[in-house]
Motif scaffolding. Sequence first.
Motif, PDB file in Angstrom:
ATOM      1  N   GLY A   1       0.796  -1.229   0.000  1.00 29.12           N
ATOM      2  CA  GLY A   1       0.000   0.000   0.000  1.00 29.12           C
ATOM      3  C   GLY A   1       0.825   1.273   0.000  1.00 29.12           C
ATOM      4  O   GLY A   1       0.592   2.180  -0.805  1.00 29.12           O
ATOM      5  N   GLU A   2       1.797   1.358   0.888  1.00 27.71           N
ATOM      6  CA  GLU A   2       2.629   2.565   0.949  1.00 27.71           C
ATOM      7  C   GLU A   2       3.459   2.734  -0.320  1.00 27.71           C
ATOM      8  O   GLU A   2       3.666   3.862  -0.776  1.00 27.71           O
ATOM      9  N   GLN A   3       3.925   1.634  -0.892  1.00 22.57           N
ATOM     10  CA  GLN A   3       4.694   1.720  -2.141  1.00 22.57           C
ATOM     11  C   GLN A   3       3.821   2.217  -3.286  1.00 22.57           C
ATOM     12  O   GLN A   3       4.312   2.896  -4.181  1.00 22.57           O
ATOM     13  N   LEU A   4       2.541   1.864  -3.268  1.00 24.95           N
ATOM     14  CA  LEU A   4       1.637   2.339  -4.310  1.00 24.95           C
ATOM     15  C   LEU A   4       1.324   3.818  -4.133  1.00 24.95           C
ATOM     16  O   LEU A   4       1.264   4.568  -5.103  1.00 24.95           O
ATOM     17  N   LYS A   5       1.141   4.222  -2.888  1.00 25.98           N
ATOM     18  CA  LYS A   5       0.802   5.622  -2.617  1.00 25.98           C
ATOM     19  C   LYS A   5       1.996   6.545  -2.788  1.00 25.98           C
ATOM     20  O   LYS A   5       1.849   7.692  -3.204  1.00 25.98           O
ATOM     21  N   GLN A   6       3.175   6.061  -2.441  1.00 29.90           N
ATOM     22  CA  GLN A   6       4.398   6.866  -2.550  1.00 29.90           C
ATOM     23  C   GLN A   6       5.486   6.011  -3.203  1.00 29.90           C
ATOM     24  O   GLN A   6       6.413   5.554  -2.530  1.00 29.90           O
ATOM     25  N   PRO A   7       5.364   5.810  -4.507  1.00 27.90           N
ATOM     26  CA  PRO A   7       6.324   4.921  -5.188  1.00 27.90           C
ATOM     27  C   PRO A   7       7.735   5.492  -5.185  1.00 27.90           C
ATOM     28  O   PRO A   7       7.943   6.692  -5.318  1.00 27.90           O
ATOM     29  N   ASP A   8       8.668   4.606  -4.996  1.00 33.50           N
ATOM     30  CA  ASP A   8      10.087   4.943  -5.014  1.00 33.50           C
ATOM     31  C   ASP A   8      10.670   4.399  -6.310  1.00 33.50           C
ATOM     32  O   ASP A   8      10.380   3.260  -6.692  1.00 33.50           O
ATOM     33  N   LYS A   9      11.466   5.197  -6.983  1.00 32.44           N
ATOM     34  CA  LYS A   9      12.068   4.764  -8.240  1.00 32.44           C
ATOM     35  C   LYS A   9      12.900   3.507  -8.049  1.00 32.44           C
ATOM     36  O   LYS A   9      12.866   2.605  -8.861  1.00 32.44           O
TER      37      LYS A   9
ATOM     38  N   LEU B   1      13.747   0.046  -6.450  1.00 27.73           N
ATOM     39  CA  LEU B   1      13.172  -1.090  -5.745  1.00 27.73           C
ATOM     40  C   LEU B   1      14.312  -1.927  -5.184  1.00 27.73           C
ATOM     41  O   LEU B   1      15.474  -1.538  -5.254  1.00 27.73           O
ATOM     42  N   SER B   2      13.975  -3.072  -4.627  1.00 30.81           N
ATOM     43  CA  SER B   2      14.993  -3.914  -3.987  1.00 30.81           C
ATOM     44  C   SER B   2      16.075  -4.362  -4.952  1.00 30.81           C
ATOM     45  O   SER B   2      17.229  -4.529  -4.571  1.00 30.81           O
ATOM     46  N   TRP B   3      15.680  -4.572  -6.198  1.00 31.72           N
ATOM     47  CA  TRP B   3      16.639  -5.060  -7.173  1.00 31.72           C
ATOM     48  C   TRP B   3      16.618  -4.142  -8.383  1.00 31.72           C
ATOM     49  O   TRP B   3      15.555  -3.845  -8.933  1.00 31.72           O
ATOM     50  N   GLU B   4      17.762  -3.671  -8.792  1.00 32.74           N
ATOM     51  CA  GLU B   4      17.900  -2.670  -9.846  1.00 32.74           C
ATOM     52  C   GLU B   4      17.139  -3.027 -11.122  1.00 32.74           C
ATOM     53  O   GLU B   4      16.567  -2.151 -11.785  1.00 32.74           O
ATOM     54  N   GLU B   5      17.104  -4.293 -11.478  1.00 40.13           N
ATOM     55  CA  GLU B   5      16.432  -4.734 -12.709  1.00 40.13           C
ATOM     56  C   GLU B   5      14.956  -4.333 -12.729  1.00 40.13           C
ATOM     57  O   GLU B   5      14.371  -4.156 -13.792  1.00 40.13           O
ATOM     58  N   PHE B   6      14.349  -4.163 -11.561  1.00 40.89           N
ATOM     59  CA  PHE B   6      12.920  -3.868 -11.480  1.00 40.89           C
ATOM     60  C   PHE B   6      12.617  -2.426 -11.089  1.00 40.89           C
ATOM     61  O   PHE B   6      11.481  -2.100 -10.761  1.00 40.89           O
TER      62      PHE B   6
ATOM     63  N   LEU C   1      11.512   1.326 -11.076  1.00 42.40           N
ATOM     64  CA  LEU C   1      10.396   1.943 -11.789  1.00 42.40           C
ATOM     65  C   LEU C   1      10.889   3.075 -12.685  1.00 42.40           C
ATOM     66  O   LEU C   1      11.822   3.796 -12.337  1.00 42.40           O
ATOM     67  N   THR C   2      10.229   3.219 -13.817  1.00 39.74           N
ATOM     68  CA  THR C   2      10.526   4.340 -14.702  1.00 39.74           C
ATOM     69  C   THR C   2       9.756   5.564 -14.220  1.00 39.74           C
ATOM     70  O   THR C   2       8.817   5.456 -13.420  1.00 39.74           O
ATOM     71  N   GLU C   3      10.134   6.718 -14.710  1.00 40.25           N
ATOM     72  CA  GLU C   3       9.415   7.943 -14.361  1.00 40.25           C
ATOM     73  C   GLU C   3       7.955   7.850 -14.799  1.00 40.25           C
ATOM     74  O   GLU C   3       7.057   8.322 -14.096  1.00 40.25           O
ATOM     75  N   GLU C   4       7.705   7.233 -15.949  1.00 39.03           N
ATOM     76  CA  GLU C   4       6.336   7.074 -16.449  1.00 39.03           C
ATOM     77  C   GLU C   4       5.519   6.187 -15.519  1.00 39.03           C
ATOM     78  O   GLU C   4       4.339   6.455 -15.257  1.00 39.03           O
ATOM     79  N   GLU C   5       6.134   5.116 -15.013  1.00 34.04           N
ATOM     80  CA  GLU C   5       5.429   4.228 -14.091  1.00 34.04           C
ATOM     81  C   GLU C   5       5.123   4.936 -12.771  1.00 34.04           C
ATOM     82  O   GLU C   5       4.019   4.794 -12.225  1.00 34.04           O
ATOM     83  N   ILE C   6       6.066   5.714 -12.288  1.00 31.96           N
ATOM     84  CA  ILE C   6       5.837   6.471 -11.050  1.00 31.96           C
ATOM     85  C   ILE C   6       4.711   7.476 -11.252  1.00 31.96           C
ATOM     86  O   ILE C   6       3.817   7.607 -10.411  1.00 31.96           O
ATOM     87  N   SER C   7       4.718   8.172 -12.383  1.00 31.53           N
ATOM     88  CA  SER C   7       3.659   9.148 -12.678  1.00 31.53           C
ATOM     89  C   SER C   7       2.298   8.465 -12.752  1.00 31.53           C
ATOM     90  O   SER C   7       1.299   8.995 -12.247  1.00 31.53           O
TER      91      SER C   7
END
Length: 133
Positions: free
Chosen positions: A22-30, A32-37, A39-45
């Motif tokens: 829930g908190e990751q959805l409300k306040q996404p962080d570029k 994540l635990s592993w660099e391969e995954f 988030l892009t700026e578009e995904e965060i937006s």
Amino acid sequence: MDSKQLFLRELHSIIKEYSEVGEQLKQPDKQLSWEEFDLTEEEISALNAQKFTDESISAIEKIVRDNIMGAFHSAFCLLDGVSDPVSENEEDIWVGLKLEEKQDDDEDEDEEFLHDELYSSYWEWHDLNNKDK
């Protein structure tokens, strides 16, 4: 101590903890635990544009938890030998794997750990599954 039951109970705690997004959805962080995954700026937006409610977060967390539980169930089916992995050689017979409780005197410094191999094996899987792209 029943090690298998202890492991499975702990696994349910881990699944619950990792499904609470829930908190990751409300306040996404570029990152994540592993660099391969990451988030892009578009995904965060796109996430920031959503109006998550307590009910929508609860539903998403149930879906994530169900998916994690399904992933572990499928992995355990492979371990138990009741399902088969995709094999490069059709003649190979999969009988499963056996995980055993370690003893106090078990010390193999050259032993590969599954938690390390999970991340390193990702790239082989990635390459095999993206060779036609």
